[in-house]
Design an enzyme around this catalytic site. Structure first.
Site, PDB file in Angstrom:
ATOM      1  N   HIS A   1      73.679  51.543  58.844  1.00 24.30           N
ATOM      2  CA  HIS A   1      74.825  52.067  59.273  1.00 24.30           C
ATOM      3  C   HIS A   1      75.139  52.202  60.775  1.00 24.30           C
ATOM      4  CE1 HIS A   1      75.080  54.164  54.842  1.00 24.30           C
ATOM      5  NE2 HIS A   1      75.293  52.828  54.809  1.00 24.30           N
TER       6      HIS A   1
ATOM      7  N   HIS B   1      82.444  49.275  51.975  1.00 21.89           N
ATOM      8  CA  HIS B   1      81.138  49.443  52.395  1.00 21.89           C
ATOM      9  C   HIS B   1      80.306  48.475  52.374  1.00 21.89           C
ATOM     10  CE1 HIS B   1      77.945  52.344  53.510  1.00 21.89           C
ATOM     11  NE2 HIS B   1      77.450  51.760  52.494  1.00 21.89           N
TER      12      HIS B   1
ATOM     13  N   ASP C   1      77.955  47.320  55.637  1.00 24.56           N
ATOM     14  CA  ASP C   1      76.356  47.197  55.272  1.00 24.56           C
ATOM     15  C   ASP C   1      76.150  45.720  56.066  1.00 24.56           C
ATOM     16  OD1 ASP C   1      75.535  49.561  54.407  1.00 24.56           O
ATOM     17  OD2 ASP C   1      75.593  48.898  52.205  1.00 24.56           O
TER      18      ASP C   1
ATOM     19  N   HIS D   1      71.477  43.839  50.947  1.00 20.66           N
ATOM     20  CA  HIS D   1      70.581  43.793  52.084  1.00 20.66           C
ATOM     21  C   HIS D   1      69.700  42.579  52.195  1.00 20.66           C
ATOM     22  CE1 HIS D   1      72.137  47.717  53.179  1.00 20.66           C
ATOM     23  NE2 HIS D   1      71.671  48.107  52.170  1.00 20.66           N
TER      24      HIS D   1
END
Length: 306
Positions: free
Chosen positions: A78, A235, A239, A262
């Protein structure tokens, strides 16, 4: 020109997974330094961790960086998204614990702090990574892809059983402040069943309904509901921007993620850098620099948060 933050800015909170209290301070860094994290609570060995793709210790739940001395810092995505989205190329990010504070679960507190202090040019041209040909990685039903583009474009698609999320798709050009306006206030999200599982395994100890969107079927359990009807996919794009920032240079390319996380985005960067014919490093002229994330961002673009 390259930019850094004008004055230091501090943030206090708790780590999402550890629940540990942490203070984070973003400080200016010299031109060409890039972004690095510094564990100020570690004094017996090298405590500086460059924010680079090859320093990632892969985890499905967050992005964790680790250096050769074994010093790590987690949940960096973030604050990385905020730095990239505000056009900060050089900074030192000090943290006094193993995890970046989660704050409200989005990047907007970091964005507000950075833009309140301001950024300054550093008299050296920005360098960027231009994608020259498609690179793709797949794992099961998930895949991530980079293709050539004149700017950074992020496209994402997700699908969840919970009706509160369901199927969501979105694409955004990351130039002209769109990250700050469209993505920065979008919070991390999870299913209630996943929260129960994580806590049973000693994770999400700092998670609350105030710093994450928690859904259960068609219900949104977090007070106030959603900030956007498609906050979840936004969101995921936030990311992705933070994880792509670990390339070490702004990217000119089109990122496409389908159910990606991720680890898969990091796999994509590893595949990209493993093939020197797939990219080139350029020195940006003013026209190219104007197409990078963060160019021309100003405080009036920060979305209001109730």
């Amino acid at each position: 020109m390259q930019r850094t933050i004008t004055y230091p800015v501090c943030f206090d909170g708790v780590g999402l997974h550890s629940g540990a209290v942490a203070r984070l301070t973003i400080r200016p860094a010299e031109a060409g330094a890039g972004i690095a994290f510094c564990r100020v609570d570690v004094t017996d060995r090298d405590n500086v961790i460059p924010a680079l793709w090859d320093r990632v210790e892969q985890s499905p739940l967050c992005t964790r960086l680790v250096n050769a001395a074994g010093v790590s810092v987690g949940t960096v995505e973030h604050v990385m998204a905020a730095l990239v989205g505000c056009g900060v190329h050089n900074a030192i990010v000090e943290v006094d614990g193993p995890e970046v504070p989660i704050l409200d679960g989005s990047a907007v507190p970091f964005v507000e702090g950075i833009l309140a202090k301001g950024t300054r040019g550093q008299g050296r041209p920005v360098r960027a990574l231009r994608v020259l040909r498609p690179i793709e990685v797949r794992k099961g039903q998930s895949h991530a892809r980079l293709t050539p583009d004149e700017t950074l474009r992020i496209e994402f698609a997700i699908e969840f059983e919970d009706a509160a999320i369901g199927v969501q798709k979105k694409i955004l050009n990351m130039s002209n402040g769109s990250f700050v306006r469209e993505l920065s206030n979008c919070r991390t999200f999870c299913r209630k069943a996943d929260v129960d599982d994580m806590r049973a395994n000693g994770l999400a100890l700092g998670g609350t309904l105030e710093n994450a969107v928690v859904v259960d079927g068609e219900k949104v359990l977090s007070p106030g509901g959603l900030r956007h009807a498609d906050e979840a996919v936004r969101h995921k794009m936030l990311d992705a921007l933070g994880d792509l920032g670990l390339a070490g240079l702004p990217i000119l390319g089109h990122y496409q993620g389908v159910r990606a996380g991720h680890a898969l985005t990091n796999d994509l960067l590893r595949a990209l850098f493993a093939d020197p014919s797939a990219y080139e490093i350029i020195e940006c002229d003013p026209e190219t620099a104007a197409r990078l994330p963060g160019a021309g961002v100003h405080r009036a673009e920060i979305p209001r948060v109730a």
